[in-house]
Design a protein around this motif. Structure first.
Motif, PDB file in Angstrom:
ATOM      1  N   UNK A  92      41.294  55.238 105.173  1.00 49.64           N
ATOM      2  CA  UNK A  92      40.450  54.894 104.164  1.00 49.64           C
ATOM      3  C   UNK A  92      40.630  54.829 102.642  1.00 49.64           C
ATOM      4  N   UNK A  93      42.001  54.978 102.526  1.00 51.52           N
ATOM      5  CA  UNK A  93      42.711  54.649 101.187  1.00 51.52           C
ATOM      6  C   UNK A  93      42.126  55.747 100.280  1.00 51.52           C
ATOM      7  N   UNK A  94      42.119  57.075 100.560  1.00 49.89           N
ATOM      8  CA  UNK A  94      41.753  58.117  99.835  1.00 49.89           C
ATOM      9  C   UNK A  94      43.166  58.551  98.800  1.00 49.89           C
ATOM     10  N   UNK A  95      42.932  58.492  97.615  1.00 44.78           N
ATOM     11  CA  UNK A  95      44.093  58.898  96.875  1.00 44.78           C
ATOM     12  C   UNK A  95      44.598  60.040  96.985  1.00 44.78           C
ATOM     13  N   UNK A  96      45.913  60.209  96.633  1.00 43.98           N
ATOM     14  CA  UNK A  96      46.554  61.479  97.269  1.00 43.98           C
ATOM     15  C   UNK A  96      45.966  62.596  96.530  1.00 43.98           C
ATOM     16  N   UNK A  97      45.740  62.423  95.149  1.00 43.99           N
ATOM     17  CA  UNK A  97      45.167  63.783  94.217  1.00 43.99           C
ATOM     18  C   UNK A  97      43.826  64.245  94.944  1.00 43.99           C
ATOM     19  N   UNK A  98      43.008  63.213  95.193  1.00 46.44           N
ATOM     20  CA  UNK A  98      41.715  63.611  95.828  1.00 46.44           C
ATOM     21  C   UNK A  98      41.862  64.395  97.300  1.00 46.44           C
ATOM     22  N   UNK A  99      42.777  63.706  98.046  1.00 48.11           N
ATOM     23  CA  UNK A  99      43.034  64.452  99.293  1.00 48.11           C
ATOM     24  C   UNK A  99      43.627  65.688  99.208  1.00 48.11           C
ATOM     25  N   UNK A 100      44.595  66.090  98.463  1.00 49.53           N
ATOM     26  CA  UNK A 100      45.076  67.341  98.166  1.00 49.53           C
ATOM     27  C   UNK A 100      44.163  68.446  97.704  1.00 49.53           C
ATOM     28  N   UNK A 101      43.235  67.949  96.743  1.00 47.58           N
ATOM     29  CA  UNK A 101      42.245  68.883  96.197  1.00 47.58           C
ATOM     30  C   UNK A 101      41.425  69.067  97.308  1.00 47.58           C
ATOM     31  N   UNK A 102      40.794  68.284  98.007  1.00 48.70           N
ATOM     32  CA  UNK A 102      40.067  68.588  99.043  1.00 48.70           C
ATOM     33  C   UNK A 102      40.468  69.427 100.213  1.00 48.70           C
ATOM     34  N   UNK A 103      41.856  69.217 100.456  1.00 42.01           N
ATOM     35  CA  UNK A 103      42.796  70.072 101.404  1.00 42.01           C
ATOM     36  C   UNK A 103      42.608  71.606 100.844  1.00 42.01           C
ATOM     37  N   UNK A 104      42.646  71.740  99.602  1.00 41.08           N
ATOM     38  CA  UNK A 104      43.116  73.128  99.033  1.00 41.08           C
ATOM     39  C   UNK A 104      41.686  73.770  99.259  1.00 41.08           C
ATOM     40  N   UNK A 105      40.475  73.103  98.855  1.00 46.06           N
ATOM     41  CA  UNK A 105      39.162  73.611  98.884  1.00 46.06           C
ATOM     42  C   UNK A 105      39.000  73.951 100.422  1.00 46.06           C
ATOM     43  N   UNK A 106      39.306  73.082 101.378  1.00 47.36           N
ATOM     44  CA  UNK A 106      39.164  73.248 102.726  1.00 47.36           C
ATOM     45  C   UNK A 106      39.868  74.548 103.248  1.00 47.36           C
ATOM     46  N   UNK A 107      41.165  74.623 103.121  1.00 43.45           N
ATOM     47  CA  UNK A 107      41.723  75.807 103.309  1.00 43.45           C
ATOM     48  C   UNK A 107      41.263  77.122 102.978  1.00 43.45           C
ATOM     49  N   UNK A 108      40.851  77.141 101.670  1.00 44.02           N
ATOM     50  CA  UNK A 108      40.311  78.224 100.947  1.00 44.02           C
ATOM     51  C   UNK A 108      39.027  78.694 101.875  1.00 44.02           C
ATOM     52  N   UNK A 109      38.100  77.896 102.050  1.00 41.85           N
ATOM     53  CA  UNK A 109      36.793  78.199 102.695  1.00 41.85           C
ATOM     54  C   UNK A 109      37.176  78.553 104.043  1.00 41.85           C
ATOM     55  N   UNK A 110      37.845  77.857 104.771  1.00 43.09           N
ATOM     56  CA  UNK A 110      38.303  78.131 106.116  1.00 43.09           C
ATOM     57  C   UNK A 110      39.212  79.453 106.397  1.00 43.09           C
ATOM     58  N   UNK A 111      40.090  79.837 105.627  1.00 42.84           N
ATOM     59  CA  UNK A 111      40.519  81.361 105.494  1.00 42.84           C
ATOM     60  C   UNK A 111      39.513  82.265 105.245  1.00 42.84           C
ATOM     61  N   UNK A 200      48.328  84.334 101.410  1.00 39.19           N
ATOM     62  CA  UNK A 200      47.733  82.885 101.481  1.00 39.19           C
ATOM     63  C   UNK A 200      47.164  82.518  99.900  1.00 39.19           C
ATOM     64  N   UNK A 201      47.023  83.405  98.980  1.00 40.54           N
ATOM     65  CA  UNK A 201      46.751  83.089  97.552  1.00 40.54           C
ATOM     66  C   UNK A 201      48.014  82.340  96.991  1.00 40.54           C
ATOM     67  N   UNK A 202      49.304  82.935  97.517  1.00 39.34           N
ATOM     68  CA  UNK A 202      50.346  82.272  96.596  1.00 39.34           C
ATOM     69  C   UNK A 202      50.529  80.794  97.411  1.00 39.34           C
ATOM     70  N   UNK A 203      50.380  80.687  98.603  1.00 38.03           N
ATOM     71  CA  UNK A 203      50.183  79.438  99.182  1.00 38.03           C
ATOM     72  C   UNK A 203      49.411  78.388  98.465  1.00 38.03           C
ATOM     73  N   UNK A 204      48.296  78.891  98.280  1.00 31.87           N
ATOM     74  CA  UNK A 204      47.285  77.823  97.632  1.00 31.87           C
ATOM     75  C   UNK A 204      47.713  77.743  96.140  1.00 31.87           C
ATOM     76  N   UNK A 205      48.306  78.801  95.431  1.00 30.98           N
ATOM     77  CA  UNK A 205      48.883  78.416  94.137  1.00 30.98           C
ATOM     78  C   UNK A 205      49.805  77.308  94.177  1.00 30.98           C
ATOM     79  N   UNK A 206      50.617  77.402  95.335  1.00 29.58           N
ATOM     80  CA  UNK A 206      51.630  76.507  95.365  1.00 29.58           C
ATOM     81  C   UNK A 206      51.131  75.302  95.597  1.00 29.58           C
ATOM     82  N   UNK A 207      50.151  74.815  96.494  1.00 31.71           N
ATOM     83  CA  UNK A 207      49.569  73.644  96.699  1.00 31.71           C
ATOM     84  C   UNK A 207      48.864  72.852  95.398  1.00 31.71           C
TER      85      UNK A 207
END
Length: 431
Positions: A92-111, A200-207
């Motif tokens: 879907x040609x989603x920009x890398x920045x938007x993709x990574x931001x969405x991934x961080x939010x998703x991982x936080x909520x799922x964790x 996990x917080x360290x991992x999210x900060x790294x992302x």
């Protein structure tokens, strides 16, 4: 697979949070429709694990297929969601920045969701059955659970959000909540949760740091270049098959990392460039029988004349009965050799070479066709460059040309034999 993984990450913890050793209290989790859905998704995920365990997976950074069962199981537990979501983002040609931001939010909520459900399940359904804990009364089938007793009138979502509220205190190292630890096992659980949530917080900060620096990374530049390429192909209204071939070429050429090779090489000294070329191409050149035991200076000059090319599947590298003035060295990939009559002779792979006859004998025609079987990276050596490099060594040139003539004679005899054999078979069939 994304839907299946999401189901396992969201619905499965929710299911176990509501699960009780007295299931009549929560008929929702024992409903046949709910259980059938859970069984279907679990079976699908198990089938995927079995198939991947037999076939392995492709490690893109290392560019190799992994068949080690331990690594495969680790891959199945950690990487699949990233892999599949990246495929969707690319589609879907989603920009890398938007993709990574969405991934961080998703991982936080799922964790947050998974850990809260897991803590609630362990503390209320397992640890409270320990002899040292008196929070469960078997006779009354009631449990003190954050101030709410289990009875049929309690709503499922009230219990869920209550769990999120109180278990979040443990996840963010803020305290125990209203439920103080009642046993040694609960204390171990709390310490484990504290350390795990800190990691996990360290991992999210790294992302997050990766997102901030990603705009200048080679991967991000490649994504931008690929996006421009897609827009250009759409503007030119290129057919789908041609777009696919062009994208395949770019992906193989740059390995999803954009860099300006000419500018990089321009900043390196001539000595270092020669060393890099020797490291990449020396074995390829030395595999040629009449290039063996050449003086080092001549070998360096020949290697410096090589030009790299990338051929896609079914690309014709050499066509029979056409003039030839180059030879080729296969760095990576596979090519098929065909005689003039169209008979496939063999396949050549990494480290092989072909077309040396045309390099050494002027005004000769190709005696075979060469077609790429897979995406191949091939070095080309032109006749004019080779002659210029070997001119200071006339004796070597004469010796090499003699060897090439012998090989050409053998190849011509083989092709003539194949033609006669095919003619004989046709005559037999007609008769």
């Amino acid at each position: 697979m994304i839907f299946v993984i999401l189901d396992e990450l969201v619905c499965l913890p929710f299911h176990y949070l509501l699960f009780d050793f007295t299931p009549e209290i929560h008929p929702f989790v024992s409903d046949m429709i709910w259980l059938s859905i859970r069984l279907f998704f679990n079976s699908f995920l198990l089938m995927n694990i079995v198939i991947n365990a037999m076939t392995g997976y492709y490690d893109e950074p290392m560019q190799k297929v992994v068949l080690d069962l331990k690594l495969i199981l680790m891959f199945l537990l950690v990487i699949p969601f990233n892999k599949y979501s990246k495929l969707v983002a690319d589609y879907y040609n989603i920009e890398h920045y938007n993709y990574m931001t969405t991934l961080v939010v998703f991982y936080t909520v799922i964790f947050w969701h998974v850990m809260c459900c897991a803590i609630g399940f362990i503390r209320t359904n397992i640890l409270h059955y320990c002899p040292s804990t008196q929070l469960f009364d078997v006779n009354t089938k009631q449990r003190t659970w954050s101030g709410i007793t289990d009875d049929p009138e309690n709503r499922v979502w009230v219990r869920y959000f209550n769990a999120l509220h109180h278990k979040s205190l443990l996840l963010y190292n803020s305290g125990y909540g209203k439920e103080l630890p009642q046993s040694e096992l609960e204390i171990v659980l709390i310490y484990s949760v504290w350390y795990g949530s800190s990691l996990f917080c360290i991992y999210i900060l790294a992302m997050i740091m990766e997102i901030n620096t990603g705009r200048t990374s080679s991967a991000h530049k490649y994504d931008e270049m690929e996006k421009q390429l897609r827009e250009y192909m759409r503007h030119k209204q290129l057919p789908t098959y041609m777009r696919s071939r062009i994208l395949t070429y770019y992906e193989f050429k740059f390995q999803k990392r954009y860099f300006r090779e000419n500018e990089i090489l321009a900043t390196i000294s001539e000595q270092l460039r020669q060393e890099m070329n020797m490291h990449a191409c020396r074995k390829l050149v030395e595999n040629v029988i009449f290039f063996r035991n050449l003086p080092l200076n001549l070998l360096v000059r020949i290697i410096s004349c090589l030009r790299i090319e990338v051929f896609l599947v079914n690309d014709v590298i050499i066509r029979a009965n056409t003039p030839g003035a180059s030879m080729y060295f296969i760095s990576t990939g596979t090519v098929a050799i065909y005689t003039k009559s169209g008979k496939e002779v063999c396949h050549l792979e990494d480290g092989a070479h072909f077309g040396e006859i045309a390099l050494l004998i002027k005004d000769t025609f190709r005696i075979a066709s060469v077609i790429a079987v897979e995406v191949s990276e091939i070095y080309r050596l032109d006749q004019k460059d080779f002659v210029k490099a070997i001119n200071p060594y006339p004796d070597l040139l004469a010796n090499i040309q003699h060897i090439a003539e012998e090989r050409m004679e053998i190849s011509s005899m083989l092709d003539e034999y194949n033609r006669r054999e095919m003619a004989t078979k046709r005559g037999t069939y007609v008769g």
